[in-house]
Design an enzyme around this catalytic site. Structure first.
Site, PDB file in Angstrom:
ATOM      1  N   SER A  20       0.814  -1.207   0.000  1.00  0.00           N
ATOM      2  CA  SER A  20       0.000   0.000   0.000  1.00  0.00           C
ATOM      3  C   SER A  20       0.857   1.270   0.000  1.00  0.00           C
ATOM      4  O   SER A  20       1.560   1.548  -0.964  1.00  0.00           O
ATOM      5  CB  SER A  20      -0.958  -0.047   1.190  1.00  0.00           C
ATOM      6  N   ASP A  74      10.522   5.106  -9.889  1.00  0.00           N
ATOM      7  CA  ASP A  74      10.173   5.658 -11.201  1.00  0.00           C
ATOM      8  C   ASP A  74      10.895   6.963 -11.483  1.00  0.00           C
ATOM      9  O   ASP A  74      11.278   7.255 -12.624  1.00  0.00           O
ATOM     10  CB  ASP A  74       8.667   5.885 -11.291  1.00  0.00           C
ATOM     11  N   LYS A  86      -0.679  -4.234  -3.110  1.00  0.00           N
ATOM     12  CA  LYS A  86      -1.968  -3.632  -2.747  1.00  0.00           C
ATOM     13  C   LYS A  86      -2.014  -2.245  -3.375  1.00  0.00           C
ATOM     14  O   LYS A  86      -1.552  -1.258  -2.803  1.00  0.00           O
ATOM     15  CB  LYS A  86      -2.138  -3.544  -1.235  1.00  0.00           C
TER      16      LYS A  86
END
Length: 418
Positions: A318, A329, A343
């Site tokens: 999460s 990224d 999740k």
């Protein structure tokens, strides 16, 4: 505690007469009207005064959806062999309503459970002192952290133990919240807990105590490498994280390891605040709602320029994946460990009604800055480092470099300084 008017029984005033005309039960010897009023079908109707409420067709159609529920309540009131607890029945109906979504992250909190949830978020509660990860694909509930100096640590529960039974409940991922509610309770009272360790079933009697939760811990490692373990995105974690980060910088840290292993997530806003310490202006994650609309979480200009390594494992979930995915990224950190939990959905936590109950509802799916899906996929580390089987249940002191994954992250951080 004052109780609000019971929401389902209100419906009887509005739709009872229509319900009695439209429903029947062929297994019963008389009509439902007979059972409720005690009158036979040919008895004279009650001619007393009655309140009249006028509602719209749309409201009538909405309320009529609940006639089966109202009918069942009336049947229970009339025939159940014990005096029913109507509020408990309504709580169960609320739970069942959300259970029908077949979403493990959407559920109802009774007033007691809602209060306990906020109590735990503050970092102090009465219980046994374990953190548990439920795997909804296998149903297994694994202890991912045993809190320091907790009752659970005192009796010998270990990270990696699979929770199998609490009192008379056989524990699965779907009823984990029920087991957690039982383990919380009155300080000084015992609770029976069973775990599977390897191929052995072990039983423990644990005396509940006040558990103090530390969300963040840190230390300096050899070679001017700072190390921060962030256990969960709850309470004042983002404030504590920044404070401990500043201490490490003052102590001369030239690189930093952020440990998100076994971090199950928590509040999204806290993950954004931590990301903002290390990222300049840009995207952190994007949300996509059912109607196709969305929103993007961003960071602002200004960040700490330290080489970063982030540790993750199969229990990093999460908000942990939001943070690690953004740092990966945007090429701000090297991710080390194994594939994360996956999740990739976010929930609202909302109050419900007037009794201080609540609910958690999945409202959106999130994606990394590059648009990568996280849900049921996870974050793939840049450097894969498996934890040896013999270390999976071990408790390590903060900064212990015999921890294979931490040692690998430390070696990598040292190369970033040189």
């Amino acid at each position: 505690m004052n109780h609000a008017p019971k929401p389902v029984t209100k419906l009887l005033v509005l739709i009872l007469s229509l319900m009695l005309m439209l429903t029947s039960c062929s297994l019963l010897p008389t009509t439902l009207s007979d059972l409720i009023t005690g009158q036979s079908a040919d008895s004279s109707p009650n001619t007393g005064d009655a309140d009249t409420i006028t509602i719209s067709r749309a409201e009538y159609d909405r309320l009529k959806k609940f006639e089966e529920l109202a009918e069942m309540i009336d049947i229970v009131d009339s025939f159940y062999y014990l005096e029913p607890d109507e509020q408990a029945m309504l709580d169960g109906a609320n739970m069942g309503l959300l259970y029908g979504l077949d979403d493990p992250y959407t559920f109802y909190y009774t007033p007691e459970e809602f209060a306990a949830m906020w109590e735990e978020d503050e970092g102090e509660y009465a219980g046994v002192g374990i953190q548990i990860m439920g795997d909804y694909s296998t149903g297994l509930c694994t202890i991912s952290r045993v809190f320091l100096d907790s009752p659970a640590m005192e009796v010998g529960l270990l990270k990696g133990d699979v929770l199998t039974r609490v009192e008379d409940i056989d524990v699965t991922a779907m009823n984990l919240q029920d087991a957690v509610d039982i383990m919380r309770g009155v300080v000084g009272e015992p609770v029976n807990v069973q775990v599977m360790r390897g191929d052995q079933l072990l039983d423990f009697v644990i005396t509940r105590a006040v558990v103090h939760v530390n969300w963040v811990n840190s230390c300096m490692l050899e070679g001017d490498v700072g190390y921060i373990s962030l256990y969960e995105f709850s309470g004042d974690c983002s404030t504590a994280f920044e404070a401990q980060l500043n201490v490490l910088v003052e102590q001369g840290a030239k690189a930093l390891i952020i440990d998100l292993r076994d971090n199950p997530g928590g509040w999204v806003d806290d993950s954004i605040k931590v990301a903002d310490l290390f990222l300049d202006k840009g995207d952190v994650a994007s949300l996509r709602y059912r109607d196709g609309s969305g929103e993007t979480y961003t960071t602002k200009d200004g960040s700490l320029d330290l080489p970063l390594v982030v540790l993750v494992n199969e229990n990093s979930a999460s908000a942990s994946e939001i943070l690690s995915g953004a740092l990966q990224d945007r090429e701000r950190a090297t991710i080390v460990g194994v594939q994360t939990y996956g999740k990739g959905v976010v929930q609202y936590v909302l109050p419900v009604g007037t009794r201080e109950a609540g609910m958690q509802l999945t409202v959106a799916q999130y994606f990394t800055p590059n648009g990568n899906e996280v849900h049921k996929v996870g974050i793939t580390p840049d450097v894969i480092v498996e934890m040896p089987e013999e270390q999976k249940s071990m408790f390590f002191e903060i900064g212990d470099l015999t921890d294979v994954q931490l040692n690998e992250a430390h070696q990598l951080a040292l190369t970033m300084i040189q």
